[in-house]
Design a protein around this motif. Structure first.
Motif, PDB file in Angstrom:
ATOM      1  N   UNK A 223       3.955  10.261  -6.587  1.00  0.00           N
ATOM      2  CA  UNK A 223       5.127  10.998  -7.057  1.00  0.00           C
ATOM      3  C   UNK A 223       5.233  11.028  -8.578  1.00  0.00           C
ATOM      4  N   UNK A 224       4.967   9.906  -9.238  1.00  0.00           N
ATOM      5  CA  UNK A 224       5.209   9.810 -10.680  1.00  0.00           C
ATOM      6  C   UNK A 224       3.943   9.996 -11.508  1.00  0.00           C
ATOM      7  N   UNK A 225       2.934   9.179 -11.268  1.00  0.00           N
ATOM      8  CA  UNK A 225       1.713   9.236 -12.081  1.00  0.00           C
ATOM      9  C   UNK A 225       0.982  10.551 -11.900  1.00  0.00           C
ATOM     10  N   UNK A 226       0.922  11.047 -10.659  1.00  0.00           N
ATOM     11  CA  UNK A 226       0.159  12.265 -10.388  1.00  0.00           C
ATOM     12  C   UNK A 226       1.046  13.478 -10.134  1.00  0.00           C
TER      13      UNK A 226
ATOM     14  N   UNK B 159       2.395  -0.814 -15.358  1.00  0.00           N
ATOM     15  CA  UNK B 159       3.719  -0.209 -15.544  1.00  0.00           C
ATOM     16  C   UNK B 159       4.372   0.089 -14.192  1.00  0.00           C
ATOM     17  N   UNK B 160       3.565   0.555 -13.248  1.00  0.00           N
ATOM     18  CA  UNK B 160       4.085   0.859 -11.923  1.00  0.00           C
ATOM     19  C   UNK B 160       4.593  -0.375 -11.203  1.00  0.00           C
ATOM     20  N   UNK B 161       3.895  -1.490 -11.369  1.00  0.00           N
ATOM     21  CA  UNK B 161       4.327  -2.740 -10.732  1.00  0.00           C
ATOM     22  C   UNK B 161       5.711  -3.142 -11.219  1.00  0.00           C
ATOM     23  N   UNK B 162       5.945  -2.995 -12.506  1.00  0.00           N
ATOM     24  CA  UNK B 162       7.248  -3.334 -13.072  1.00  0.00           C
ATOM     25  C   UNK B 162       8.332  -2.386 -12.566  1.00  0.00           C
ATOM     26  N   UNK B 163       8.016  -1.100 -12.518  1.00  0.00           N
ATOM     27  CA  UNK B 163       9.002  -0.112 -12.060  1.00  0.00           C
ATOM     28  C   UNK B 163       9.334  -0.316 -10.586  1.00  0.00           C
TER      29      UNK B 163
ATOM     30  N   UNK C 113       0.828  -1.212   0.000  1.00  0.00           N
ATOM     31  CA  UNK C 113       0.000   0.000   0.000  1.00  0.00           C
ATOM     32  C   UNK C 113       0.861   1.260   0.000  1.00  0.00           C
ATOM     33  N   UNK C 114       1.820   1.320   0.915  1.00  0.00           N
ATOM     34  CA  UNK C 114       2.590   2.559   1.045  1.00  0.00           C
ATOM     35  C   UNK C 114       3.480   2.816  -0.167  1.00  0.00           C
ATOM     36  N   UNK C 115       4.112   1.776  -0.699  1.00  0.00           N
ATOM     37  CA  UNK C 115       5.025   2.007  -1.822  1.00  0.00           C
ATOM     38  C   UNK C 115       4.284   2.234  -3.133  1.00  0.00           C
ATOM     39  N   UNK C 116       3.150   1.576  -3.326  1.00  0.00           N
ATOM     40  CA  UNK C 116       2.347   1.896  -4.512  1.00  0.00           C
ATOM     41  C   UNK C 116       1.810   3.320  -4.396  1.00  0.00           C
TER      42      UNK C 116
END
Length: 324
Positions: free
Chosen positions: A131-134, A276-280, A122-125
């Motif tokens: 930070x990145x998507x928004x 994409x976020x899961x991979x990063x 939860x915290x890292x997603x």
């Protein structure tokens, strides 16, 4: 099995450990033997009936966990008994077992143990996507993180510094400020001793590029007033309890971008972004990224653990170890 039950909405101390029937895996579901479950601030709000969605009592508290697959229901593919998994649910994590849809689970990343995996998802997603998507953070930018010593805050420090950003950690005490510096924050601001707006402008030489706000309350407007022209302000939550009323003229005058982010619905609305976020995130874990776990409690100590999070007496993540 034993579970932490909320039988009356209110303070965490009202929670009780009870024996309840073990869950059964229905179609599309998996039963996980929970080895560790982390405490998130929304857990406190749900128990107090102050969350955006009300949960009728009685219910088992907890929303994030890691463990091994114990049973697999019909129509489930890709998971087998014994697999190490981590997952999220709206409730039920503070228990020895939990039944969840298979889609709620993902493999434990290589390099994380069960306690770290329970504290990670939860915290890292939340940190990565805020930070990145928004937030569209790029290397070299000044990023202000409110409530930086909490679970989401420490994850934001970790991710932002790995992205090359310069972090200003805003916290409530000097001790929490030191914890944030140890995690990589370039600068810190202690709310009670310093003027947030003035210090952000002083440190950055004109204003922050991005503000990540999981706190709310009166600190939100102070941080917004210290944002640079064209800066991004990402609303993540309201841990302080008060939802601020932001003067929209500040957005106009600063050409600022104000965005809201809720992890609970992200996969429904932007599934390709989540993939994409899961991979990063997996790449960052492979490079050594791990959650900062400050406390581990047994299942019987869950009420105390939630109370400490509610009273902001912790840094990083607090985890319930069901094997203790």
């Amino acid at each position: 099995m034993r579970a932490v039950r909320c039988e009356t909405h209110g303070d965490p101390e009202l929670l009780m450990v009870r024996d309840i029937p073990e869950p059964v895996a229905g179609p599309g579901e998996v039963v996980v033997g929970v080895q560790a479950a982390s405490v998130n601030y929304p857990d406190v709000l749900i128990v107090a009936d102050k969350y955006q969605v009300s949960v009728p009592t009685p219910f088992t508290a907890g929303s994030e966990f890691a463990g091994t697959v114990r049973a697999v229901g019909e129509d489930v593919t890709g998971l087998r008994i014994g697999d190490a998994v981590m997952g999220t649910a709206f409730g039920g994590a503070f228990a020895e077992k939990i039944a969840v849809p298979a889609s709620a689970l993902s493999p434990v990343p290589e390099g994380l143990d069960m306690v770290q995996a329970a504290a990670f998802n939860v915290t890292y997603r939340t940190a990565y996507h805020s930070l990145t998507t928004f937030g569209d953070v790029t290397a070299g930018e000044w990023v202000v993180i409110l409530g930086a010593a909490g679970g989401v805050g420490t994850a934001c420090i970790d991710v932002a510094t790995r992205l090359g950003a310069r972090v200003i950690a805003a916290v409530s005490t000097p001790e929490r400020a030191q914890a944030c510096r140890d995690l990589g924050a370039a600068e810190t601001i202690v709310y009670r001793d310093e003027n947030l707006k003035d210090r952000i402008k002083e440190i950055t030489g004109g204003g922050a590029d991005v503000v990540i706000d999981p706190v709310g309350g009166h600190y939100s407007e102070q941080a917004l007033r210290a944002i640079a022209w064209g800066g991004r302000f990402v609303v993540v939550g309201f841990a302080q309890g008060d939802i601020p009323r932001i003067p929209l003229n500040l957005i106009l005058l600063k050409g600022a971008i104000l965005r809201g982010f809720e992890i609970r619905t992200l996969a429904q609305r932007l599934p390709e972004v989540v993939d994409r976020g899961r991979s990063a995130i997996a790449t960052l874990v492979a490079e050594g990224m791990k959650p900062h776990v400050s406390e581990i409690h047994g299942l019987d100590e869950a009420p105390k653990a939630l109370a400490r999070v509610a009273q902001r007496q912790t840094t990083g993540k607090v985890v319930i170890d069901t094997t203790r």
